[in-house]
Scaffold this motif. Structure first.
Motif: not given
Length: 369
Positions: A2, A4, A278, A281, A284, A308
């Motif tokens: 995943k 972002v 987020l 994720a 990122v 993050c």
């Protein structure tokens, strides 16, 4: 995986919207959520208006050189809010590099833009402060809003002749009275004060065309002008964090109306859809054209890194040029998309292509590890 993507515009190369499409195309083999983002600079109007489910309209203003310019204006009827950005009427993307000159570029167009917002009858205006070419302490904008400046020779001064040190008298009687009825939210991408070593001139002057040899004299001229504004307002806001945003536009507005400085990054990143993405994720991706010390001072990248770190998610930076000599906590990798042997013009022209190639290569390599 995943992924972002929260990539800002790469100035003079491509906007955030194009960056989103490039990322989705380049790493289509992953689960990608790509969001258009801004930190108060270019693209803030469209992004915030879409987040607030408002309507976009077009108004006629002028660019920093005084040329006619059709610019976006967001309107959120349910909230009675108008949204605009200084990257239009004072935008560095609206002028050629050989036109950068703080003595001739004016924020007059920002004032015209604000008047169009006031014409909507709103009680709140969100103004993104970023991406500006001007260094006029709001001089031109204030003229568009009704102030008149008289120089040491007793002559009325003009919009695009920026001589801050020559202002001797200010006539306030024609200042737009509607400014007394609104709340202004200034979405800033920087936290700099107005003056001295950390202010507009010393930090941003060079990129706006000011010779470093003139920093001291220009800063003194700005201090003179700011004192005249502050003396009338009864409040000295020159030291307020964000006062130096957009060449001092933040200071000027805070001196004439009810203003609130907020982080442009937080306005975007606090959107529930982005927060939800987020939370889930693995990686990122964020970045902008040039990552340097300014990128860490209230701009998008600093906000994304912070988000993050809160989630212990790896953050990957992507840029055309990287100018930091220290590692950053919370940053997993840095992807520089431009060959250092390219000229600036070549790097800007090839930006979209190089972004796609670099990101595709990076994530394909990750698959094989």
């Amino acid at each position: 995986m995943k992924v972002v993507s929260l990539i800002d515009s790469f100035k003079h190369s491509f906007p955030s919207q194009q960056g989103c499409e490039i990322v989705k195309r380049a790493i289509s083999g992953h689960d990608v959520s790509a969001f258009c983002v801004a930190d108060g600079g270019e693209g803030t109007t469209q992004i915030l208006t879409e987040l607030y489910q408002g309507d976009m309209r077009e108004v006629l203003i002028v660019d920093p050189c005084g040329r006619p310019l059709r610019s976006p204006l967001g309107y959120v009827k349910e909230k009675n809010v108008a949204i605009l950005e200084s990257a239009e009427g004072a935008g560095i993307q609206k002028v050629r590099r050989d036109e950068l000159n703080p003595y001739t570029l004016s924020s007059y167009g920002v004032g015209l833009h604000l008047k169009e917002a006031l014409n909507l009858g709103v009680d709140t205006i969100i103004l993104g402060l970023g991406g500006s070419a001007t260094l006029d302490c709001g001089y031109g904008m204030l003229m568009a809003l009704g102030l008149r400046f008289i120089d040491t020779n007793g002559n009325y001064m003009t919009h695009f002749d920026v001589r801050l040190g020559d202002v001797k008298t200010i006539e306030w009687d024609q200042l737009d009275p509607r400014l007394n009825t609104i709340h202004m939210i200034l979405a800033s991408d920087v936290t700099n004060p107005l003056l001295k070593e950390k202010g507009s001139v010393y930090v941003f002057g060079k990129q706006k065309g000011l010779d470093p040899q003139h920093f001291e004299s220009y800063d003194l001229d700005m201090a003179h002008f700011a004192k005249m504004i502050s003396d009338h307002a009864g409040v000295d806001g020159a030291h307020t964090p964000g006062a130096g945003a957009a060449g001092g536009i933040g200071f000027a507005l805070a001196s004439i109306c009810d203003c609130e400085f907020v982080s442009g990054v937080d306005l975007i990143l606090n959107d529930p859809m982005i927060q939800q993405a987020l939370d889930g994720a693995d990686v990122v991706l964020t970045g902008e054209g040039c990552i340097d010390a300014q990128s860490l001072d209230g701009k998008l990248i600093s906000g994304v890194i912070r988000e993050c770190q809160k989630r212990s998610v790896g953050c990957v930076l992507v840029c055309g040029h990287y100018d930091l000599d220290t590692s950053l906590d919370g940053v997993k990798d840095v992807i520089v998309i431009s060959d250092p042997d390219l000229s600036l013009d070549e790097a800007l022209d090839q930006g979209p292509e190089n972004l796609e190639l670099a990101i595709s290569k990076y994530f394909n390599t990750m698959k094989k590890v």
